[in-house]
Design an enzyme around this catalytic site. Structure first.
Site, mmCIF file in Angstrom:
data_model
loop_
_atom_site.group_PDB
_atom_site.id
_atom_site.type_symbol
_atom_site.label_atom_id
_atom_site.label_comp_id
_atom_site.label_asym_id
_atom_site.label_seq_id
_atom_site.Cartn_x
_atom_site.Cartn_y
_atom_site.Cartn_z
ATOM 1 N N HIS A 62 -27.959 22.351 -8.804
ATOM 2 C CA HIS A 62 -26.860 23.013 -8.097
ATOM 3 C C HIS A 62 -26.533 24.310 -8.849
ATOM 4 O O HIS A 62 -25.472 24.452 -9.455
ATOM 5 C CB HIS A 62 -25.654 22.068 -8.067
ATOM 6 C CG HIS A 62 -24.638 22.420 -7.032
ATOM 7 N ND1 HIS A 62 -24.806 23.441 -6.113
ATOM 8 C CD2 HIS A 62 -23.414 21.868 -6.761
ATOM 9 C CE1 HIS A 62 -23.736 23.499 -5.326
ATOM 10 N NE2 HIS A 62 -22.885 22.560 -5.695
ATOM 11 N N GLN A 90 -23.237 26.438 -8.331
ATOM 12 C CA GLN A 90 -22.051 25.801 -8.910
ATOM 13 C C GLN A 90 -21.945 26.073 -10.407
ATOM 14 O O GLN A 90 -20.876 26.451 -10.912
ATOM 15 C CB GLN A 90 -22.122 24.285 -8.671
ATOM 16 C CG GLN A 90 -20.966 23.521 -9.290
ATOM 17 C CD GLN A 90 -19.650 23.826 -8.616
ATOM 18 O OE1 GLN A 90 -19.543 23.678 -7.410
ATOM 19 N NE2 GLN A 90 -18.633 24.255 -9.361
ATOM 20 N N CYS A 128 -16.873 20.110 -10.372
ATOM 21 C CA CYS A 128 -17.331 20.926 -9.235
ATOM 22 C C CYS A 128 -16.599 20.589 -7.948
ATOM 23 O O CYS A 128 -16.573 21.406 -7.034
ATOM 24 C CB CYS A 128 -18.839 20.771 -9.066
ATOM 25 S SG CYS A 128 -19.352 19.123 -8.547
ATOM 26 N N ARG A 159 -16.461 30.119 -7.056
ATOM 27 C CA ARG A 159 -17.667 29.975 -6.228
ATOM 28 C C ARG A 159 -17.841 31.207 -5.334
ATOM 29 O O ARG A 159 -18.916 31.737 -5.193
ATOM 30 C CB ARG A 159 -17.564 28.718 -5.342
ATOM 31 C CG ARG A 159 -17.635 27.379 -6.054
ATOM 32 C CD ARG A 159 -18.966 27.098 -6.698
ATOM 33 N NE ARG A 159 -20.101 27.199 -5.798
ATOM 34 C CZ ARG A 159 -20.569 26.203 -5.024
ATOM 35 N NH1 ARG A 159 -20.004 25.014 -5.066
ATOM 36 N NH2 ARG A 159 -21.630 26.381 -4.250
HETATM 37 N N1 NVA Z 1 -23.297 15.528 -7.664
HETATM 38 C C1 NVA Z 1 -22.545 15.795 -6.453
HETATM 39 C C2 NVA Z 1 -22.145 17.223 -6.374
HETATM 40 C C3 NVA Z 1 -21.323 17.561 -5.162
HETATM 41 C C4 NVA Z 1 -20.993 19.009 -5.074
HETATM 42 C C5 NVA Z 1 -23.366 15.392 -5.242
HETATM 43 O O1 NVA Z 1 -24.549 15.725 -5.195
HETATM 44 O O2 NVA Z 1 -22.812 14.752 -4.344
HETATM 45 N N1 CP Z 2 -18.945 21.736 -5.345
HETATM 46 C C1 CP Z 2 -19.549 21.811 -4.147
HETATM 47 O O1 CP Z 2 -20.727 22.181 -3.995
HETATM 48 O O2 CP Z 2 -18.739 21.446 -3.128
HETATM 49 P P1 CP Z 2 -19.200 21.185 -1.628
HETATM 50 O O3 CP Z 2 -20.042 19.939 -1.635
HETATM 51 O O4 CP Z 2 -17.917 20.984 -0.876
HETATM 52 O O5 CP Z 2 -19.981 22.357 -1.141
#
Ligand code: NVA
Ligand code: CP
Length: 312
Positions: A133, A136, A268, A296
């Site tokens: 990610h 993020q 996040c 973000r």
């Molecule tokens: N680790 C989490 C991050 C969400 C922004 C997921 O993948 O659901």
């Molecule tokens: N932190 C993040 O990526 O949030 P969303 O899943 O809401 O995009």
């Protein structure tokens, strides 16, 4: 046909590289300080966003970033596309490249992102996979640096699921920014060993280190940022069974007291109060999560400008 020359994908921190990440961050600080900056920089450009998993922040912050830079966005759920009926990411990318100027994909399967990036004639952005990610973590770094100065060489800690996208991307960041990263997690949810070894070597070359700890208090001692993430990520198959293993790694006041006196808390989002973080911590004075969410948008603006090769 759109040219592939100088196509700039934003797929992973390591692939983008330290000096470009530093440049994107520098731009993000400038864009936050002056919200009129770059107002029409992306006029006539269109970003197509495809979500194979839910999103609030990534979807809205990229949408707002494009609008504020004068561009436009088309946000699509994969369920409403032929992707859901087996059309390949590669074919989808080839077609979308004929209509749009950039593509963002959120997917459970990193190989779908790579297929899209290698077949698209336009820049492709990683809007989260189960493996990483990067957008993020760049916003997280910005949030740290706004409050505590340069993150390079600093001690930071992550508690919880060491296998997920956020933990893996922090490992990459540690390698690039020379962080002293301590990752507190149970053996059952330890990060990929090969990734740890590779990033540890890189971190050490830059004065940092990476340590995987079992004791949550030892993992945060003296750290200037304590981070966590949901215990059950999107696409997780072993959902409920993780709670028992991860409950000793909840970030609460006791954990924050073991960190540096000026330590901030980062997450996040979305958060589950009472699971990975207590309400007192996420809603308390040391929490930087709302700035982190705002950042973000500033970071997405800077990423978009870089992908399009537009100077402001
Ligand atoms: N680790 C989490 C991050 C969400 C922004 C997921 O993948 O659901
Ligand atoms: N932190 C993040 O990526 O949030 P969303 O899943 O809401 O995009």
């Amino acid at each position: 046909m759109p040219s592939r020359v100088s196509k700039r994908d934003f797929i992973d921190l390591q692939a983008v590289g330290f000096s470009t990440l530093r440049e994107i961050l520098r731009q993000a600080y400038a864009l936050k300080a002056d919200t009129c900056l770059g107002r029409d920089a992306l006029r006539d450009r269109v970003l197509v966003m495809i979500f194979e998993a839910p999103s609030t922040r990534t979807r809205v912050s990229f949408d707002m970033a494009m609008r504020k830079l004068g561009g436009e966005v088309l946000s699509l759920s994969a369920h409403d596309m032929q992707l859901d009926r087996g059309e390949t990411p590669a074919d989808t990318a080839r077609v979308l490249s004929r209509y749009a100027d950039a593509i963002l994909l959120r997917t459970d399967d990193p190989s779908r992102l790579y297929a899209m990036a290698s077949s698209a004639a336009v820049p492709v952005i990683n809007g989260l996979t189960t493996a990483s990610h990067p957008c993020q973590i760049l916003a997280d770094i910005m949030t740290f640096e706004e409050r505590l100065g340069s993150i390079e060489g600093q001690a930071v800690s992550y508690l919880g699921d060491g296998t997920n996208n956020v933990a893996s991307t922090w490992l990459e960041a540690a390698g690039l920014f020379g962080l002293k990263l301590r990752l507190g997690c149970p053996a059952s949810h330890s990060p990929n060993e090969e990734l740890v070894l590779r990033m540890r070597l890189r971190a050490r070359e830059r004065g940092g280190d990476i340590v995987v700890e079992r004791d949550p208090l030892a993992a945060v001692r003296g750290s200037r940022a304590v981070m966590t993430d949901v215990w059950v990520s999107m696409g997780d198959r072993d959902g409920g069974s993780k709670h028992n293993a991860l409950s000793p790694y909840r970030v609460d006041d006791r954990v924050m007291s073991a960190a540096s006196a000026d330590a901030i808390f980062l997450h996040c989002l979305p958060a589950h109060r009472g699971e990975e973080v207590s309400g007192e911590v996420i809603d308390g004075d040391r929490s930087a999560v709302w700035d982190e969410a705002e950042n973000r948008m500033h970071v997405q603006k800077a990423i978009l400008l870089w992908c399009f090769g537009v100077e402001i």
